[in-house]
Structure formats: structure tokens, C-alpha cells
Motif scaffolding. Structure first.
Motif, short mmCIF file in Angstrom:
data_model
loop_
_atom_site.label_atom_id
_atom_site.label_comp_id
_atom_site.label_asym_id
_atom_site.label_seq_id
_atom_site.Cartn_x
_atom_site.Cartn_y
_atom_site.Cartn_z
N VAL A 134 0.87 -1.17 0.00
CA VAL A 134 0.00 0.00 0.00
C VAL A 134 0.91 1.23 0.00
N GLN A 135 0.67 2.16 -0.92
CA GLN A 135 1.42 3.42 -0.93
C GLN A 135 0.58 4.49 -0.25
N ILE A 136 1.20 5.20 0.66
CA ILE A 136 0.46 6.14 1.51
C ILE A 136 1.05 7.54 1.41
N GLU A 137 0.19 8.52 1.18
CA GLU A 137 0.61 9.92 1.31
C GLU A 137 0.51 10.26 2.79
N ILE A 138 1.62 10.65 3.41
CA ILE A 138 1.62 10.90 4.86
C ILE A 138 1.05 12.29 5.14
N LEU A 139 0.06 12.35 6.02
CA LEU A 139 -0.58 13.63 6.38
C LEU A 139 -0.01 14.17 7.69
N PHE A 140 0.11 13.30 8.70
CA PHE A 140 0.68 13.71 10.00
C PHE A 140 1.61 12.61 10.51
N CYS A 141 2.64 13.04 11.22
CA CYS A 141 3.52 12.06 11.89
C CYS A 141 3.86 12.60 13.27
N GLY A 142 3.61 11.78 14.29
CA GLY A 142 3.92 12.16 15.66
C GLY A 142 5.43 12.13 15.91
N GLY A 186 -4.30 14.23 15.86
CA GLY A 186 -4.33 13.57 17.17
C GLY A 186 -4.36 12.05 17.08
N VAL A 187 -4.66 11.52 15.90
CA VAL A 187 -4.65 10.06 15.71
C VAL A 187 -3.22 9.55 15.58
N ALA A 188 -2.36 10.33 14.89
CA ALA A 188 -1.00 9.85 14.60
C ALA A 188 -0.33 9.25 15.85
N PRO A 189 -0.33 9.96 17.00
CA PRO A 189 0.37 9.42 18.17
C PRO A 189 -0.23 8.12 18.72
N LEU A 190 -1.44 7.80 18.32
CA LEU A 190 -2.02 6.54 18.79
C LEU A 190 -1.22 5.35 18.27
N GLY A 207 4.20 12.11 26.08
CA GLY A 207 3.39 11.51 25.01
C GLY A 207 2.75 10.20 25.42
N LEU A 208 3.55 9.27 25.94
CA LEU A 208 2.99 8.00 26.38
C LEU A 208 2.10 8.21 27.61
N GLY A 209 2.64 8.94 28.59
CA GLY A 209 1.92 9.10 29.85
C GLY A 209 0.52 9.65 29.68
N HIS A 210 0.36 10.66 28.84
CA HIS A 210 -0.97 11.27 28.73
C HIS A 210 -1.95 10.31 28.06
N MET A 211 -1.44 9.43 27.17
CA MET A 211 -2.34 8.41 26.61
C MET A 211 -2.66 7.36 27.66
N GLY A 212 -1.66 7.03 28.49
CA GLY A 212 -1.90 6.07 29.58
C GLY A 212 -3.01 6.56 30.50
#
Ligand code: NAP
Ligand code: ZN
Length: 351
Positions: free
Chosen positions: A31-39, A155-159, A188-193
Motif C-alpha cells: 500500500v502506498q500512503i501519502e503521509i498527512l501527519f507524523c507524531g 491527534g490520531v497519529a500518536p495513537l 506523550g505516552l503518559g498522557h495516553m496512559g
């Protein structure tokens, strides 16, 4: 092969700078992907500065980025799960052998032949893989995730890393309903935790070295905040936790957190500091406590996490930056000054 714009670091001391990198033409399964966001993960920084040289030395030039969200632009002839236009994610892995016991058990991150998204041998082009600080990427469809359409993409990228890395150990621990759960380090990890522990029904307590993060911690879902440099606050909670997730990226006294656990309590490390810990045997013996680690999560559970986030409207709290500001973001990460993940708007790479 085609060329893609990217940001790479040429050496351990060089800043990230604009470049072009080769990407393969999609094979039938790609799959070729155009990257929109990267965390921007702290692992990107550890890698660029070669802080994990004893385990995973860095090959330069290095293009980091494993919290990728984008849109499918092309698919190979054998791809069944995706079509051009789909919103998708890619995390820390882009390939594995698909046959080993770990792959069979849906924990591809432990496959002896796993290919990480960057700084890993590239089976197609030779050299090493290049990550998401780039305008596009080509990935085996088995390592591409579906992104719920209702969520904010920045906000999805960091997931794709911070999300799954905190989700996986908490899910494995069992039912957290009513349990006292500590999250150490509010980055980053902690706030998702914190968000996940709260969603799982736990009583959530944040340990932080940054008193100015207290209000944010409560807003993110914590019931209580302990400033870990305050001995009185630490003492009040000693021996009271069922489970603690340690996300700290730097050297610290782990025995202080083992002392917070109650009988049969568990402390799981996800933070990956450069130097080994000094663990006191007695901190584990008294109270029959356990210390364990966890590494990202498999593809199946990553999809479960994304679907859960879609249903519960959970995303990371991000500061969106143009890629031209990524070096500044790294300096802020080192100072624990991130609210709570940088997410690079990849449109900035086109300018
Ligand atoms: P981050 O956003 O920089 O957050 C780390 C937090 O740790 C900081 O915000 C700070 O929180 C705390 N901290 C930093 N230095 C400290 C020190 N010297 N003493 C005490 N606390 C300190 O980093 P991240 O992206 O969340 O990543 C955290 C760690 O997890 C990194 O080592 C990263 O490589 C690792 N990681 C592991 C996995 C895995 O699969 N296991 C996956 C991704 C990342 P306060 O200000 O609240 O104290
Ligand atoms: Zn990461």
C-alpha cells in the motif's frame, strides 16, 4: 523506485534537515500512503542521538517517525483490505516473517525477523528503512491500520505508538475497573496512559516531576496527581497501587515506584532510558511485587485500540508543528516541555 521528500539526520550530532529518500514502487501486496501527519516520539530522539547504541545502533542518515497517518494513493494488485483514498495508519513495524510463533500469536513486534519502520534493515531496497518524517511511505498491507473517520487526524497519529504502547500492557494486566493505577511521567505516552486507564474504569494517579502539569493531568482524566519530588506526597501513597506504568525516558530511581505498589502489585516499564536500572531485590520481595516490560503492541490489538478510540472519541492532545520546527520540538522534548505530543503537519514538507 521513486524519490520522496523527507527530513533526515546525517550524523549523531547533525540536526534534522530536508532531503530526498528512495521509496520502492508498490509490490502486489503493498500500500502506498501519502503521509498527512507524523507524531514525534521520544524514541525518535533516542535513536537520532544513538542513545540505544548498545541494543540498536543508529545507521545514518536516519529518517525517524513511526506514528504515521495518511491517505492511500496506490495499492498493489493483490491488496484486498485497502483502496486509494482510505485513511490509514502505520506504527512502529512495517514487516515480519508472518510464520513464527510470535506472528502466529499476533505479537509481531517479537518476531525475530520484524522490520521496524525506521533504522532497520530494508529487505526491499537494502540499507535501512526510513520512517514517517516523509511525504510518503510504502508498506505491506498486513502492517497498515484502518483509521476511524470521525477522529482528528493530527491527534490520531500518536495513537500508532504512544497509544498502543500504553494500551497493550494495561489490557494485558486485566480488568482495571476500580483498581488504583499510577502513570509515571506525563509526556506523550503518559498522557495516553491516563486517558486509557480512565476509560478502563481505574482510579488514576499521575506521578510527575512537573508541578505545572497538575491541571492538565486532571483534565486528561487523572483523579489525583503526585509530584514525585515531594517526599511527603510520595509517602502518603506508599504501598497502595495495584498497577503502575512507568513511561519515563531518562534515568530515575525505580525503587521509589516499586515502593508505591501494594501486595502483588506490578510495575510495567515502557520507558526506555539509555542506562540500566538498579533494582533493589527487597523492593520486590516484600509484597511479592513484579516488575515487567512491554513493547508497543501487535497489529491486531493496535486495530482494536484504534477502533476503541473511534468509539470513545479518544485522540492524543497534540501541538501541530510544521516539519521546519522539528529540531526545536526535540529540544523541548528533552526538557519535558510537550503538551503532550508534537504532531508534524506533513503538508509543510511540500512547501
Ligand atoms: P516524552 O513525551 O518525552 O515523556 C517522557 C516524560 O517522562 C516527560 O514528559 C517527563 O514527565 C518524564 N521525565 C523525563 N525526564 C525525566 C527524569 N529525568 N526524571 C523523571 N521523569 C522524567 O516521551 P515519550 O514519547 O512519552 O516516551 C517515553 C519513553 O518511552 C521513552 O524512553 C521512549 O523511548 C519510550 N517508548 C517505549 C515504547 C515501548 O514500546 N516500550 C514505545 C514508545 C516509546 P513529567 O514532566 O510528568 O515528569
Ligand atoms: Zn514511539
Amino acid at each position: 523506485m521513486y524519490n520522496a521528500k523527507a527530513y533526515s539526520a546525517a550524523s549523531v550530532t547533525a540536526p534534522l534537515a530536508s532531503t530526498t529518500i528512495p521509496r520502492r514502487e508498490p509490490t502486489p501486496r503493498d500500500v502506498q500512503i501519502e503521509i498527512l501527519f507524523c507524531g514525534v516520539c521520544h524514541s525518535d530522539l533516542h535513536t537520532l542521538r544513538d542513545e540505544w547504541s548498545s541494543i540498536m545502533p543508529t545507521t545514518y542518515p536516519c529518517v525517524p517517525g513511526h506514528e504515521i497517518v495518511g491517505r492511500v494513493t496506490r495499492v498493489g494488485s493483490a491488496v484486498t483490505g485497502f483502496k486509494p483514498g482510505d485513511l490509514v495508519g502505520v506504527g512502529c513495524m512495517v514487516d515480519a516473517d508472518h510464520t513464527c510463533p510470535s506472528c502466529q500469536a499476533n505479537v509481531e513486534q517479537f518476531c525475530p525477523d520484524v522490520t521496524f519502520t525506521y533504522n532497520a534493515p530494508d529487505k526491499h531496497l537494502g540499507g535501512v528503512t526510513y520512517g514517517g518524517y516523509s511525504e510518503s511511505i510504502v508498506v505491506d498491507e498486513k502492517f497498515v491500520l484502518r483509521v476511524p473517520a470521525n477522529l482528528d487526524l493530527a491527534g490520531v497519529a500518536p495513537l500508532l505508538c504512544a497509544g498502543i504502547t500504553t494500551w497493550s500492557p494495561m489490557r494485558r494486566w486485566g480488568d482495571l475497573t476500580g483498581k488504583k493505577v499510577g502513570v509515571v511521567g506525563l509526556g506523550g505516552l503518559g498522557h495516553m496512559g491516563v486517558k486509557f486507564a480512565r476509560a478502563f474504569g481505574a482510579r488514576v494517579v499521575v506521578f510527575t516531576t512537573s508541578p505545572n502539569k497538575k491541571d492538565d493531568a486532571l483534565r486528561l482524566g487523572a483523579h489525583e496527581v503526585i509530584v514525585s519530588t515531594d517526599a511527603d506526597q510520595m509517602h502518603q501513597h506508599a504501598g497502595s497501587f495495584d498497577f503502575i506504568l512507568d513511561t519515563i525516558s531518562a534515568e530515575h530511581d525505580i525503587n521509589a515506584y516499586l515502593g508505591m505498589l501494594g501486595l502483588d502489585g506490578n510495575l510495567t516499564l515502557v520507558g526506555a532510558p539509555e542506562k540500566p536500572y538498579a533494582v533493589s531485590a527487597f523492593a520486590l520481595l516484600f509484597g511479592r511485587k513484579s516488575l515487567s516490560g512491554s513493547l508497543i503492541g501487535g497489529i491486531r490489538e493496535t486495530q482494536e485500540m484504534l477502533d476503541f478510540c473511534g468509539e470513545h472519541n479518544i485522540t492524543a492532545d497534540v501541538e501541530v508543528i510544521p516539519i521546519q520546527r522539528v529540531n526545536e520540538a526535540y529540544d523541548r522534548l528533552v526538557r519535558s516541555d510537550v503538551k503532550y505530543r508534537f504532531s508534524i503537519d506533513m503538508a509543510s514538507l511540500k512547501g
